[in-house]
Design a protein around this motif. Sequence first.
Motif, PDB file in Angstrom:
ATOM      1  N   GLY A  72     -13.910  -7.469  36.618  1.00 27.60           N
ATOM      2  CA  GLY A  72     -14.941  -6.975  35.716  1.00 27.60           C
ATOM      3  C   GLY A  72     -15.434  -5.575  36.034  1.00 27.60           C
ATOM      4  N   GLY A  73     -14.609  -4.777  36.708  1.00 26.70           N
ATOM      5  CA  GLY A  73     -15.019  -3.426  37.048  1.00 26.70           C
ATOM      6  C   GLY A  73     -15.780  -3.313  38.349  1.00 26.70           C
ATOM      7  N   ARG A 107     -29.474  -8.270  39.050  1.00 25.65           N
ATOM      8  CA  ARG A 107     -30.357  -9.208  38.364  1.00 25.65           C
ATOM      9  C   ARG A 107     -30.668 -10.365  39.312  1.00 25.65           C
ATOM     10  N   ARG A 108     -31.922 -10.698  39.444  1.00 24.12           N
ATOM     11  CA  ARG A 108     -32.309 -11.806  40.320  1.00 24.12           C
ATOM     12  C   ARG A 108     -31.967 -13.132  39.651  1.00 24.12           C
ATOM     13  N   PRO A 159     -24.718  -7.887  38.148  1.00 21.65           N
ATOM     14  CA  PRO A 159     -25.270  -6.533  38.105  1.00 21.65           C
ATOM     15  C   PRO A 159     -26.405  -6.439  37.090  1.00 21.65           C
ATOM     16  N   ALA A 160     -27.258  -5.443  37.242  1.00 18.22           N
ATOM     17  CA  ALA A 160     -28.447  -5.324  36.395  1.00 18.22           C
ATOM     18  C   ALA A 160     -28.146  -4.776  35.002  1.00 18.22           C
ATOM     19  N   ARG A 161     -26.922  -4.379  34.728  1.00 21.27           N
ATOM     20  CA  ARG A 161     -26.566  -3.888  33.402  1.00 21.27           C
ATOM     21  C   ARG A 161     -26.827  -4.939  32.333  1.00 21.27           C
ATOM     22  N   ARG A 162     -27.221  -4.504  31.163  1.00 23.96           N
ATOM     23  CA  ARG A 162     -27.596  -5.421  30.087  1.00 23.96           C
ATOM     24  C   ARG A 162     -26.455  -6.359  29.713  1.00 23.96           C
ATOM     25  N   ASP A 163     -25.224  -5.842  29.664  1.00 20.70           N
ATOM     26  CA  ASP A 163     -24.090  -6.646  29.233  1.00 20.70           C
ATOM     27  C   ASP A 163     -23.330  -7.285  30.388  1.00 20.70           C
ATOM     28  N   ALA A 164     -23.865  -7.187  31.594  1.00 25.73           N
ATOM     29  CA  ALA A 164     -23.143  -7.690  32.768  1.00 25.73           C
ATOM     30  C   ALA A 164     -23.131  -9.210  32.809  1.00 25.73           C
TER      31      ALA A 164
END
Length: 319
Positions: A72-73, A107-108, A159-164
């Motif tokens: 996933g990068g 993201r927690r 990860p904290a990215r919106r689409d992660a």
Amino acid sequence: MNTGLKITTFAAALAATFGTAYGVGQGIGPVVADDPPQHRDGHTRPGPRPAQPGGHAGHDTPPAGGLQVSEGGYTLDLATPRVTAGQRTELRFTVRDTQGRPVTAYRREHDKELHLVVASRDLLTYRHLHPARAADGTWSIPVDLPHAGGYRVFADFTPARRDAKNLTLGADLAASGPYRPKELPAPSTRAETNGYDVELAGALHPGKASELKLKVSRDGKPVTDLQPYLGAYGHLVALRSGDLAYLHVHPNGEPGDGTTRPDPGISFTATAPSTGSYRLFLDFKHEGKVHTAAFTVRAGSAAAAPATPEGHADDGHGH
């Protein structure tokens, strides 16, 4: 192989560094006949991933992971690929993006930004850890692995990215020292850990969601006051024997949802990615301490598992 034979430090390091063949062939006894397929790149991966039915409170059963160091990068960069068995060592790693930059925002989930699991190739040593993250994105935590041989490190994070999406990346770790291979414990529906008895009801089914119920008791009496641990009354990790494919499932319900009580029974929904042998590790908290119960189960087997209790897992709690 004669289990009394000691493998040299160098050979033990090779076992973890150069793939699962050594750990599977000599560390856990016979390989199951229905191992997952091999791909052209030589990496073993789970079979077809069936659609997963929704779990309680949106907890879908995730597919097995941890078989790849990059996905996933994102890449798991393990800075401490070797340790010495029985010696406390600082384990350090970084999660990097496609540009090689350290990831510093997560993201927690279940009270933590990242869950770290360390398991031996023979599935007899297990650690569920929560390392500290420095400002530069480096994660670290001290570990003390009791036995030499091959281990697998799993980083479970989002990860904290919106689409992660949630990822579980895996990397090999070698513990040097005299190595004595051990066989995978026989399947059982009971486990003992630190004075607690845990009973397992239900079965894993390949490609089909099923319910697993675990009941905790002590001194013959059900434990009715389990305490929340990482936002739940229990956490379950399943590792497939052979390649250590990782399946992290969450309970059907959580404290404060209006229906889930701290009863001795903890329910999970899980789907096995293939037939084969699996090792289940249940973490639960009682009287301020976290305990781990371990079970060996067989997915796709018609034979019932015996009720002979196992000894507790070598969890060495670092929770």
